[in-house]
Write an enzyme that holds these catalytic residues in place. Sequence first.
Site, PDB file in Angstrom:
ATOM      1  N   ASP A  92       0.789  -1.227   0.000  1.00 46.25           N
ATOM      2  CA  ASP A  92       0.000   0.000   0.000  1.00 46.25           C
ATOM      3  C   ASP A  92       0.824   1.281   0.000  1.00 46.25           C
ATOM      4  O   ASP A  92       0.367   2.324   0.441  1.00 46.25           O
ATOM      5  CB  ASP A  92      -0.903  -0.017   1.240  1.00 46.25           C
ATOM      6  N   GLU A 114      -0.453  -9.028  -0.966  1.00 49.60           N
ATOM      7  CA  GLU A 114      -1.044  -8.445   0.247  1.00 49.60           C
ATOM      8  C   GLU A 114      -2.259  -7.580  -0.111  1.00 49.60           C
ATOM      9  O   GLU A 114      -2.369  -6.412   0.261  1.00 49.60           O
ATOM     10  CB  GLU A 114      -0.030  -7.623   1.064  1.00 49.60           C
ATOM     11  N   GLU A 128      -2.024   4.995   3.071  1.00 49.96           N
ATOM     12  CA  GLU A 128      -2.030   3.577   2.675  1.00 49.96           C
ATOM     13  C   GLU A 128      -3.417   3.022   2.387  1.00 49.96           C
ATOM     14  O   GLU A 128      -3.576   2.211   1.471  1.00 49.96           O
ATOM     15  CB  GLU A 128      -1.325   2.726   3.743  1.00 49.96           C
ATOM     16  N   HIS A 205       6.538   5.239  13.199  1.00 43.78           N
ATOM     17  CA  HIS A 205       6.802   6.017  11.984  1.00 43.78           C
ATOM     18  C   HIS A 205       5.556   6.516  11.274  1.00 43.78           C
ATOM     19  O   HIS A 205       5.643   7.335  10.371  1.00 43.78           O
ATOM     20  CB  HIS A 205       7.617   5.181  10.977  1.00 43.78           C
ATOM     21  N   ARG A 207       2.674   8.133   9.381  1.00 40.31           N
ATOM     22  CA  ARG A 207       2.465   9.512   8.962  1.00 40.31           C
ATOM     23  C   ARG A 207       1.321  10.186   9.728  1.00 40.31           C
ATOM     24  O   ARG A 207       1.410  11.353  10.098  1.00 40.31           O
ATOM     25  CB  ARG A 207       2.173   9.511   7.455  1.00 40.31           C
ATOM     26  N   HIS A 238      13.354   5.235  13.043  1.00 39.46           N
ATOM     27  CA  HIS A 238      13.092   5.358  11.603  1.00 39.46           C
ATOM     28  C   HIS A 238      13.938   6.499  11.046  1.00 39.46           C
ATOM     29  O   HIS A 238      14.242   7.461  11.752  1.00 39.46           O
ATOM     30  CB  HIS A 238      11.606   5.654  11.394  1.00 39.46           C
TER      31      HIS A 238
HETATM   32  N1  UDP Z   1      12.122  -3.603  10.514  1.00 45.59           N
HETATM   33  C1  UDP Z   1      13.497  -3.752  10.309  1.00 45.59           C
HETATM   34  N2  UDP Z   1      14.366  -2.968  11.028  1.00 45.59           N
HETATM   35  C2  UDP Z   1      13.933  -2.048  11.922  1.00 45.59           C
HETATM   36  C3  UDP Z   1      12.540  -1.894  12.124  1.00 45.59           C
HETATM   37  C4  UDP Z   1      11.657  -2.692  11.406  1.00 45.59           C
HETATM   38  O1  UDP Z   1      13.922  -4.576   9.499  1.00 45.59           O
HETATM   39  O2  UDP Z   1      14.774  -1.370  12.525  1.00 45.59           O
HETATM   40  C5  UDP Z   1      11.182  -4.432   9.734  1.00 45.59           C
HETATM   41  C6  UDP Z   1      10.156  -5.196  10.513  1.00 45.59           C
HETATM   42  O3  UDP Z   1      10.605  -6.495  10.841  1.00 45.59           O
HETATM   43  C7  UDP Z   1       8.960  -5.249   9.554  1.00 45.59           C
HETATM   44  C8  UDP Z   1       9.143  -4.032   8.698  1.00 45.59           C
HETATM   45  O4  UDP Z   1      10.454  -3.561   8.903  1.00 45.59           O
HETATM   46  O5  UDP Z   1       9.011  -6.391   8.715  1.00 45.59           O
HETATM   47  C9  UDP Z   1       8.139  -2.997   9.076  1.00 45.59           C
HETATM   48  O6  UDP Z   1       8.430  -1.804   8.456  1.00 45.59           O
HETATM   49  P1  UDP Z   1       7.742  -0.447   8.857  1.00 45.59           P
HETATM   50  O7  UDP Z   1       7.295  -0.492  10.267  1.00 45.59           O
HETATM   51  O8  UDP Z   1       8.684   0.622   8.422  1.00 45.59           O
HETATM   52  O9  UDP Z   1       6.508  -0.377   7.863  1.00 45.59           O
HETATM   53  P2  UDP Z   1       5.002  -0.906   7.937  1.00 45.59           P
HETATM   54  O10 UDP Z   1       5.034  -2.377   8.129  1.00 45.59           O
HETATM   55  O11 UDP Z   1       4.316  -0.170   9.036  1.00 45.59           O
HETATM   56  O12 UDP Z   1       4.448  -0.535   6.589  1.00 45.59           O
END
Ligand code: UDP
Length: 380
Positions: A92, A114, A128, A205, A207, A238
């Site tokens: 997304d 997904e 998203e 993180h 938004r 982040h």
């Molecule tokens: N993640 C990572 N390193 C970090 C923090 C998160 O590899 O320092 C991984 C985590 O395991 C997950 C993904 O990043 O699979 C999540 O990313 P994020 O939270 O940025 O995005 P969202 O899932 O909310 O779209």
Amino acid sequence: MTVYGTRPEAIKVAPVIKALEASDVLDSVTVVTGQHREMLDQVNEIFDITPDYDLDIFQHGSTLSTIVARVLERLDPVLEAEQPAAVVVQGDTSTSTAAALAAFHRQIPVVHVEAGLRSGNILSPFPEEANRKITSQIARLHLAPTSSNRANLERETVPPHDIVVTGNTVIDALLMTVAKQKPFSDDALEELAESGEDVLLVTTHRRENWGGAMEGVGRALSRLARALPHVRIVLPAHRNPIVREAVLPHLAGLSNVTVTEPLPYGEFTRLLSISTVVLTDSGGVQEEAPGLAKPVLVMRDNTERPEAVGAGTVKLIGTDEERIVNETLELFTDQTAYDTMSRAMNPYGDGRAAERSVAAIAQLTGTGTRHADWATGDVA
Ligand code: UDP
């Protein structure tokens, strides 16, 4: 052709790319947009993926519109040169929706990995929720992680035959990675792993939490650090400066808080595996942590991932400072509350989502047969 641009997309498409590379009937071309830069490259490195094209769209201070415009403009010539049989996008993000649109403009079938997650609020998560709805309108094949994601799509009149329930590829990625027990590059984390200390793992993180809500998260963490001196709070921060400026000033000088750079995925999954409680607004972390029996407090008011909430391992607590403090304290001080939430379960997949995805793509391109839907709750 798989197109992706951020860390979470990279993690979740990596198993699909690996399965495409192993396929006898499909060739794989990978395109990164570079919506994230270092966080994306880190993931490609871990999964040993060398992109064929890098659109390199990253610019400091980009807006959502400049990201979308750059992806459209730079992907089009690549589509023209490669003429792929299908374009695979994940999730997304602005990258995924822009890439889907670019493929649609050339009448190339779009495969949405997904598909079908819905929060029901177009403004949260932002942007998203809108991105995934737009992609659903133009996708030809919808790879839904769970049967409730399938139901969401069918409610929006997506033809049932165009949907396959695969499980979420994040579980494939997690299982491929966590077993490797990556050493931490940061000595402080290696010592923490050896110490057996209680760990509160925090990521933030989103938004829609930027500004006041995120300041509140920072204040809540500072209060928790003082209230729980025996607990180590670890925040892999982040890259976004807006996030850092809101949270980090509140954590200065607290000896039981460790702020790190974003961790390479292998290290992050290991940190997750040694954590006691997870406090997050992340989508992917909400899916991973239940598999490792970690209670998750989600700093959002709604979720497009209700499965683990229903099962009791994930709780939505919003971004109110007081509530974040109280809910977290409860998990560290009330063993019954902790035990109730810490049950290992994988409502999001069985580790074979990539295999089902590639079989469905092969069917779409006339070179294979799809597998049966994954029934949520099936175990590998
Ligand atoms: N993640 C990572 N390193 C970090 C923090 C998160 O590899 O320092 C991984 C985590 O395991 C997950 C993904 O990043 O699979 C999540 O990313 P994020 O939270 O940025 O995005 P969202 O899932 O909310 O779209």
